[in-house]
Structures are given as C-alpha cells and as structure tokens.
Design a protein around this motif. Structure first.
Motif, PDB file in Angstrom:
ATOM      1  N   ASN A 329       3.458 -20.043  -1.163  1.00  0.00           N
ATOM      2  CA  ASN A 329       3.999 -19.207  -2.242  1.00  0.00           C
ATOM      3  C   ASN A 329       5.371 -19.668  -2.716  1.00  0.00           C
ATOM      4  O   ASN A 329       5.939 -19.059  -3.622  1.00  0.00           O
ATOM      5  CB  ASN A 329       4.090 -17.751  -1.778  1.00  0.00           C
ATOM      6  N   ASP A 331       7.763 -22.674  -4.337  1.00  0.00           N
ATOM      7  CA  ASP A 331       7.732 -23.925  -5.096  1.00  0.00           C
ATOM      8  C   ASP A 331       8.387 -25.069  -4.334  1.00  0.00           C
ATOM      9  O   ASP A 331       8.147 -26.242  -4.638  1.00  0.00           O
ATOM     10  CB  ASP A 331       8.445 -23.740  -6.447  1.00  0.00           C
ATOM     11  N   ASP A 334       5.715 -27.485  -2.844  1.00  0.00           N
ATOM     12  CA  ASP A 334       4.594 -27.971  -3.667  1.00  0.00           C
ATOM     13  C   ASP A 334       4.313 -29.451  -3.467  1.00  0.00           C
ATOM     14  O   ASP A 334       3.198 -29.920  -3.697  1.00  0.00           O
ATOM     15  CB  ASP A 334       4.890 -27.715  -5.159  1.00  0.00           C
ATOM     16  N   LYS A 369      -4.991 -21.321  -1.846  1.00  0.00           N
ATOM     17  CA  LYS A 369      -3.918 -21.888  -2.669  1.00  0.00           C
ATOM     18  C   LYS A 369      -4.259 -21.791  -4.160  1.00  0.00           C
ATOM     19  O   LYS A 369      -3.394 -21.499  -4.986  1.00  0.00           O
ATOM     20  CB  LYS A 369      -3.668 -23.344  -2.271  1.00  0.00           C
ATOM     21  N   LYS A 370      -5.538 -22.026  -4.481  1.00  0.00           N
ATOM     22  CA  LYS A 370      -5.965 -21.909  -5.874  1.00  0.00           C
ATOM     23  C   LYS A 370      -5.814 -20.476  -6.368  1.00  0.00           C
ATOM     24  O   LYS A 370      -5.435 -20.241  -7.520  1.00  0.00           O
ATOM     25  CB  LYS A 370      -7.414 -22.374  -6.019  1.00  0.00           C
ATOM     26  N   ILE A 372      -3.613 -18.350  -5.403  1.00  0.00           N
ATOM     27  CA  ILE A 372      -2.180 -18.119  -5.630  1.00  0.00           C
ATOM     28  C   ILE A 372      -1.778 -18.638  -7.006  1.00  0.00           C
ATOM     29  O   ILE A 372      -1.071 -17.958  -7.771  1.00  0.00           O
ATOM     30  CB  ILE A 372      -1.332 -18.782  -4.530  1.00  0.00           C
ATOM     31  N   LYS A 373      -2.255 -19.844  -7.342  1.00  0.00           N
ATOM     32  CA  LYS A 373      -1.923 -20.430  -8.649  1.00  0.00           C
ATOM     33  C   LYS A 373      -2.530 -19.632  -9.792  1.00  0.00           C
ATOM     34  O   LYS A 373      -1.906 -19.444 -10.843  1.00  0.00           O
ATOM     35  CB  LYS A 373      -2.401 -21.877  -8.682  1.00  0.00           C
ATOM     36  N   ASN A 374      -3.750 -19.151  -9.587  1.00  0.00           N
ATOM     37  CA  ASN A 374      -4.413 -18.353 -10.618  1.00  0.00           C
ATOM     38  C   ASN A 374      -3.666 -17.042 -10.865  1.00  0.00           C
ATOM     39  O   ASN A 374      -3.481 -16.625 -12.006  1.00  0.00           O
ATOM     40  CB  ASN A 374      -5.863 -18.053 -10.218  1.00  0.00           C
ATOM     41  N   ALA A 376      -0.517 -16.552 -10.279  1.00  0.00           N
ATOM     42  CA  ALA A 376       0.765 -16.881 -10.910  1.00  0.00           C
ATOM     43  C   ALA A 376       0.582 -17.143 -12.400  1.00  0.00           C
ATOM     44  O   ALA A 376       1.438 -16.801 -13.223  1.00  0.00           O
ATOM     45  CB  ALA A 376       1.381 -18.105 -10.216  1.00  0.00           C
ATOM     46  N   GLY A 377      -0.580 -17.735 -12.761  1.00  0.00           N
ATOM     47  CA  GLY A 377      -0.846 -18.047 -14.156  1.00  0.00           C
ATOM     48  C   GLY A 377      -1.100 -16.812 -14.989  1.00  0.00           C
ATOM     49  O   GLY A 377      -0.785 -16.759 -16.181  1.00  0.00           O
TER      50      GLY A 377
END
Length: 379
Positions: A329, A331, A334, A369-370, A372-374, A376-377
């Motif tokens: 979570n 940056d 990354d 992880k995906k 989390i990115k979704n 965040a998007g």
C-alpha cells in the motif's frame, strides 16, 4: 535352450533392477544424518529388486540354466509394510530409536519364508519348479492377500505419522517447507493404491483362472510398483537433509480454557512481535523466539496455542503477510517485486509465500496487489 523374449515391460523391469540396486546401496552405505531411516528404505528397495529378479527368472525361464534357482527365497512382501512404516516413524522423529519390540512387526515374514520352504520341498519332491506346485497354488493367494492388507494398513499408519509430524512442524517452525514430507505423503498414497489394485488381480486370477494368469497379465502393476518404489528411494536420497532443532514433541491434544496469566502473556507477546519484529527472521523457530523472549519453549507454545488459538507457523506468518500488505500500500516499495517484499518480511521461498498468503487472505499476492491498484484507481 530357450531364448529370452524381450518386450517393453521386462526391459523396464530390468532397468528397475539396476536403478533400484543403485539407490538401495546409496541409501544403505552413504553416511547421512538420518542414515538409520535410510537403511530401512534401502532394504525396502532391495526387496522390490529381489521381487523383480524373481519375475524375470520366471519370464526368462532361468531354471533351464540354473535348475534350482527357484529354491532361493526372493519374495519378502510381508516385510514391505513394516519397513515403510518404520522408515516414516524414524524420519518424522529423529530421536526415535528402533527397538527389539519393532522386530515383532516382521513376524509375519517368518510365515512367508516357511511357505517358501514348503513350496520348495514340494517342488523337489515332484521335480518341478515352485510356481507349478499345488502348495504354491494353494498358499500363495493367501500370502498375497495378507501382503496387500499389511501394506495398506501400514501405509495408513505411516500417513497418520506424517500428518502428526506436519502439525508439529506448524507449531515449531515459521518457514517449514524445507522440512515438509508432502512428497512422501503423496507417494505413499500412490504406493498403497497400487497394492490395493492388486486385490482384483488376485481374486480374478484365483476364482476365474485357478491362479493361472501369466506374467504378462501382471506386468503393468509390477512395473508401476517398481517405478513408485524407486521414486520414493530417489526422492529420499536426492533431497537435501534437514536437521530439526526441536526434538521434544508434545502430543497432548486436550484443549483447556486459557488462564488469565496465559491471556496476559498472549497480549504481551503480540506487543513484543510488533515492537521487535521477530517475524522478519526467516529462520525463526519456536525455540529461537523463546530464547529472544527469555521464555521456556513449552510456555511460549502454550501461550500461542491456548492464548491466541493458533499454531506457531500461522502466528508468525500473519505478521509477515500484514507487513507485506503494508508495503504493498506504500508507493515507496513499488520498485520491489512481490518476491522481494516477501524476502524482506521473513519468507524464504516463493512457494511458501504464495501458499501462506492465499491461506490467510483467500487470494494470491498478485491478485491482492491488483485489487489495491484497482481501488486506488477508482478513488
């Protein structure tokens, strides 16, 4: 003079004799940490080798060249089950010592050898080979049946030993894949199933064909049993040996309500884990954590098992997974791969990391992880 009729099956069995002999000798003669267990497995391998030699002697009619070859006892099927069980028992408990009582497991083998002597006497009296005697036709189906029951029974007990061993591993080791015997567990199941399949062979042969089925009818199962036995031997010899640091096993499974003292120590333990981050040590064991906390391992085990209702492996790995998620979570991390994060947080293998993460979170690390990115998007 007769000719040797070579086919694919007996060529495989010939190869298994040489390969089995090689691994049998390696297991028995090589100096290793768990040599006593390996000797038992080596003897088991040699029994299968001798059995294959007996099969080949019949197929190639060796008695035409060596008339009394059939007098040599080559079948020890009633020793297979005990040898496999004692091998597992010794492997899962390094401190276990083979005792005189263990010899009792091999008493049925005396009966099998006595039957061989009866068959040999009948063969000499009638000037025929052993497999053609009435004694063989009457008694060998019984020996085969008891061998099948023996091997399946001992296999079940061996599997239970491995299960208890894995439970103990989870209570004492955080990263325990290196010590796991899942490979042996699977192979013993296959070994037992193959012997179970021998039952319809024996029944059909005895009831419908008066025990007159030829070797060709049995070749597939002979070959499969040889392959699995050599597979077990090869795995046991080629896998790196490991030394279990703890040898005291507490098999008391009775569950008690935790005392106030245990609950307080459990709360204190969680604080210590957060403060000192012991879970980052990939070699962490119950014993080493107890030393760091200045506690007796038995007390620490009781605190984790009773106070937190977890085993040691789950307790430590939850901290590792949470540490990885925290970094996922951020940056700042990354640029580090998931495998890199897992190593930073105390895991020492990709397999363990993926398995533990999915067990705890219900999804793979990559899927998490995906997600989390979704999220965040969308925010």
């Amino acid at each position: 003079m007769c000719e040797f009729n070579l086919n694919l099956f007996n060529l495989i069995i010939i190869a298994s004799v040489f390969i089995g002999t090689t691994f049998g000798l390696l297991l028995i003669l090589t100096r290793r940490i768990n040599k006593k267990a390996n000797v038992l497995l080596g003897i088991l391998t040699f029994i299968i080798v001798l059995w294959n030699i007996w099969i080949l002697s019949l197929d190639f009619q060796i008695t035409n060249y060596i008339p009394y070859f059939y007098l040599i006892p080559l079948n020890y099927s009633l020793a297979l089950g005990p040898l496999l069980y004692l091998y597992v028992k010794k492997t899962t408990n390094f401190s276990y010592h083979i005792s005189k009582k263990d010899i009792l497991h091999f008493l049925p083998l005396v009966i099998e050898l006595a039957v061989h002597l009866m068959i040999s006497r009948d063969a000499l009296a009638n000037n025929i080979i052993g497999v053609e005697t009435n004694t063989y036709l009457q008694l060998m189906p019984v020996i085969q049946f008891f061998a099948i029951v023996s091997i399946i029974t001992y296999s079940i007990y061996a599997l239970k030993k491995i299960k208890r061993y894995h439970t103990w591993l989870n209570k004492n080791y955080s990263n325990n894949d290196a010590y796991s015997l899942r490979w042996l567990y699977r192979l013993i199941i296959i070994f037992a199933i193959l012997w179970f399949l021998w039952t319809p062979y024996t029944i059909i042969d005895y009831v419908l064909f008066n025990f007159q089925l030829g070797l060709a009818d049995y070749y597939p199962i002979y070959v499969l049993l040889s392959i699995v036995t050599i597979w077990i031997s090869a795995e046991a010899f080629l896998r790196p040996e490991v030394i279990l640091l703890e040898t005291n096993r507490n098999n008391n499974n009775e569950k008690e309500k935790p005392s106030e003292e245990i609950l307080k120590k459990a709360s204190w333990l969680k604080e210590q884990m957060i403060t000192n981050r012991f879970y980052l040590n990939s070699e962490l064991t119950l014993k080493s954590l107890a030393e760091n906390l200045d506690m007796h391992p038995n007390i620490l085990s009781k605190v984790i098992n009773d106070g937190l209702d977890k085993n040691f492996s789950d307790f430590i790995n939850e901290y590792r997974v949470n540490a990885i998620i925290k970094k996922m979570n951020s940056d700042d991390y990354d640029h580090i791969t998931l495998l890199g994060l897992s190593f930073e947080c105390g895991f020492n293998s990709k397999t363990t990391f993926n398995r533990v993460f999915k067990n705890i979170k219900g999804v793979t690390p990559l899927q998490y992880k995906k997600s989390i990115k979704n999220n965040a998007g969308h925010s």
